[in-house]
Design a protein around this motif. Structure first.
Motif, short mmCIF file in Angstrom:
data_model
loop_
_atom_site.label_atom_id
_atom_site.label_comp_id
_atom_site.label_asym_id
_atom_site.label_seq_id
_atom_site.Cartn_x
_atom_site.Cartn_y
_atom_site.Cartn_z
N ILE A 428 0.87 -1.32 -0.13
CA ILE A 428 -0.09 0.04 -0.24
C ILE A 428 0.89 1.19 -0.05
CG2 ILE A 428 -2.02 -1.19 1.03
CD1 ILE A 428 -1.01 0.38 3.63
N ARG A 434 -7.71 8.24 -0.14
CA ARG A 434 -7.63 7.84 1.24
C ARG A 434 -7.09 9.06 2.15
NH1 ARG A 434 -11.05 3.92 2.76
NH2 ARG A 434 -10.60 1.98 1.70
N VAL A 457 -2.20 1.36 9.12
CA VAL A 457 -1.92 0.09 7.94
C VAL A 457 -0.83 0.86 7.08
CG1 VAL A 457 -4.40 -0.43 7.72
CG2 VAL A 457 -3.72 1.51 6.31
N LEU A 458 -0.46 1.97 7.13
CA LEU A 458 0.67 2.62 6.51
C LEU A 458 1.96 2.22 7.09
CD1 LEU A 458 -0.57 6.07 5.19
CD2 LEU A 458 -0.15 4.08 3.75
N PRO A 461 4.19 -1.07 5.41
CA PRO A 461 3.63 -1.00 3.96
C PRO A 461 4.05 -2.48 3.22
CG PRO A 461 5.27 0.44 4.00
CD PRO A 461 5.41 0.00 5.35
N TYR A 464 1.66 -7.00 3.62
CA TYR A 464 0.64 -7.60 2.82
C TYR A 464 -0.38 -8.35 3.76
CZ TYR A 464 3.39 -6.78 -1.50
OH TYR A 464 3.96 -6.32 -2.41
N SER A 465 -0.91 -7.60 4.71
CA SER A 465 -1.94 -8.20 5.55
C SER A 465 -3.21 -7.77 5.07
CB SER A 465 -1.69 -7.28 6.99
OG SER A 465 -2.04 -6.19 6.70
N GLU A 467 -5.79 -6.34 6.51
CA GLU A 467 -6.26 -5.27 6.76
C GLU A 467 -5.93 -4.14 5.91
OE1 GLU A 467 -5.94 -7.62 10.45
OE2 GLU A 467 -4.38 -6.99 8.68
N GLN A 468 -4.72 -4.29 4.89
CA GLN A 468 -4.38 -3.76 4.11
C GLN A 468 -5.32 -3.38 2.88
OE1 GLN A 468 -0.36 -4.55 4.05
NE2 GLN A 468 0.30 -3.01 5.28
N ASP A 469 -6.06 -4.54 2.63
CA ASP A 469 -6.44 -4.93 1.14
C ASP A 469 -7.43 -3.70 0.76
OD1 ASP A 469 -5.01 -7.18 0.91
OD2 ASP A 469 -6.77 -8.55 1.57
N TYR A 471 -7.25 -0.69 1.47
CA TYR A 471 -6.70 0.45 0.97
C TYR A 471 -5.75 0.38 -0.38
CZ TYR A 471 -7.80 2.21 5.85
OH TYR A 471 -8.31 2.45 6.75
N THR A 472 -5.79 -0.68 -0.79
CA THR A 472 -5.04 -0.93 -2.34
C THR A 472 -6.03 -0.41 -3.51
OG1 THR A 472 -5.61 -3.35 -2.61
CG2 THR A 472 -3.78 -2.80 -1.08
#
Length: 487
Positions: A428, A434, A457-458, A461, A464-465, A467-469, A471-472
């Protein structure tokens, strides 16, 4: 004064010991009713600061400029700079340097209040800052740090309880910035223009002692200073390009001698790959477009070299030759850094002559098909090619076969290549929509939860969790994105 023993402040004031030409001693302007909005515990702890004390009422007063820590000699720095190619006298128009905090590891960093009121360098401005731009700097600078890109850090943001007028009435705020130093190319330009050779020499000696104390001097320490700054900036700009970061205002006063990224005004990260991408509302000619950043960096460094000419050699022609020899090496240094970084993004461990064409062919396809920069490399990392708009095109199929053949020609396994790619392709970035979502909630609704979650989440970076999906994903709107300097 606030007691330093209670908060952990441990100040030196080496910049205040430079010739008076370089600064004006002054305190920040107090504000009405400061309120702590966000506080960076990680940075505070690394600096040996008392986290609890700094979040108290007395601690917040320091971040607002209402209390001055013991041991400080606050000042506003003078500097100059080429702004969009035009030379101007500048200086800290809305910032006050409290001093230099010395950490438990004996690290010395500047502590600066940005938005702290008018100074002799304000040039008609009010010396204040709005909440939105200060939170933007906090978000982006912390994201850059997590991406392993040299950067200033943000320690805190407070609101002032006062409104400021820009395009409309906005809540005022002050950012506490932490930097290796605030020495800029523009600082040297100021010394060269309005000081004498001795003032310039003192400044250069100070820069060497502060940032490059261990540099091996080969007979000419000022030539070594030039060389070190060129090296740092070549590495920094390559890192920008590799993650799609666009600074927006690469004026010479925004290029540090330390090699840190500084002054996050009209900055953003590129979504769709296009070298002509510009985010700054004032860059109507595209001077600071993504694809121009390496060129502009070289131009800025040439201006830095010009300031050092009186120190490089007594004979001006010989001084120019020495400077030109160093500056001419910037492009090769940048290209070397960029190529190494791009190889890592593609899982390549060794070097082959055809690598550059492999990289450029991919970038050209990304531009042609308007592919997202970050997500294209993410798709390649996990071999989920169907996630990119390039999938199914004849050009990409041919390129993919070349890439796989290239990976097969190295000793490392596919798993090794994938791990290398994971380490160099962020899952991300601070997506523009965002960031705006977080700023809108904070400024218009006083809701800081959106920003806090974004920062969380930042902070890693490359995780690749799951929780980050979310935000992509790309924004629904295709409206051109613009950012503003906030001054």
């Amino acid at each position: 004064m606030t007691k330093s023993k209670e908060t952990g402040w441990n100040f030196d004031n080496s910049y205040a010991r430079l010739p008076k030409l370089f600064f004006t001693s002054m305190n920040p302007d107090p504000v009405q009713s400061p309120r702590l909005i966000i506080f960076n515990k990680e940075v505070a702890e690394s600096l040996g600061l008392n986290v609890e004390a700094l979040q108290s009422e007395e601690g917040v007063k320091v971040f607002a400029g209402n209390r001055i820590p013991e041991g400080t000699m606050p000042l506003a720095q003078a500097y100059a700079g080429h702004q969009f190619g035009h030379f101007n006298m500048l200086g800290d128009g809305r910032a006050v340097l409290l001093g230099e905090q010395i950490s438990p590891e004996d690290l010395k960093v500047d502590i600066q209040l940005k938005g702290a009121g008018r100074t002799p360098y304000s040039r008609g401005g009010d010396g204040r800052a709005a909440l939105g731009p200060m939170l933007r700097e906090y978000i982006i600078s912390e994201a850059m740090h997590a991406l392993h890109i040299p950067t200033t850090r943000s320690l805190a943001v407070v609101t002032t309880g006062e409104s400021i007028i820009r395009e409309t009435e906005l809540p005022g705020a002050i950012l506490t910035r932490v930097a290796a130093s605030h020495l800029r190319v523009g600082t040297f330009q100021y010394a060269a223009k309005w000081g004498g050779v001795e003032e310039l020499r003192v400044l250069a000696d100070y820069a060497l002692a502060r940032h490059y104390p261990d540099v091996e001097v080969d007979g000419n320490k000022y030539l070594s200073l030039l060389e070190e700054v060129i090296k740092c900036q070549a590495g920094l700009i390559a890192k920008w390009q590799l993650v799609g970061f666009i600074h927006g205002v690469m004026n010479t006063d925004n290029m540090t001698i330390s090699g840190e990224t500084i002054d996050y005004g009209p900055c953003a990260f590129m979504d769709v790959y296009d070298p002509a991408t510009v985010f700054s509302s004032i860059d109507v000619q595209g001077r600071y477009a993504y694809g121009n950043q390496p060129v502009i960096a070289g131009w800025n460094l040439a201006r830095f070299a010009e300031t050092l000419l009186p120190l490089l050699h007594d004979n001006i022609e010989e001084a120019v030759k020495l400077a030109q020899d160093k500056i001419s090496g910037f492009n090769q240094l940048y290209e070397s850094n960029w190529l190494a970084g791009m190889r890592a993004k593609l899982g390549i461990f060794n070097e082959e002559t055809e690598d550059e064409s492999l990289m450029n062919d991919l970038l050209n396809m990304m531009k042609k098909y308007q592919a997202d920069y970050t997500n294209t490399f993410r798709a390649c990392t996990f071999d989920k090619l169907e996630d990119t708009v390039l999938f199914g095109t004849e050009e990409f199929t041919e390129w993919y076969d070349r890439w796989i053949s290239r990976l097969d020609r190295q000793e490392q396994s596919k798993a090794d290549s994938q791990q290398l790619m994971r380490n160099n392709n962020p899952a991300i970035i601070p997506r523009n929509h965002r960031v705006e979502e977080a700023l809108t909630a904070a400024v218009e609704q006083s809701d800081f939860r959106v920003m806090e979650r974004l920062l969380d989440v930042l902070s890693n970076p490359y995780a690749y969790s799951s929780e980050q999906d979310e935000y992509t994903t790309l924004p629904e709107s295709t409206t051109p994105y613009q950012t503003f300097c906030g001054t």
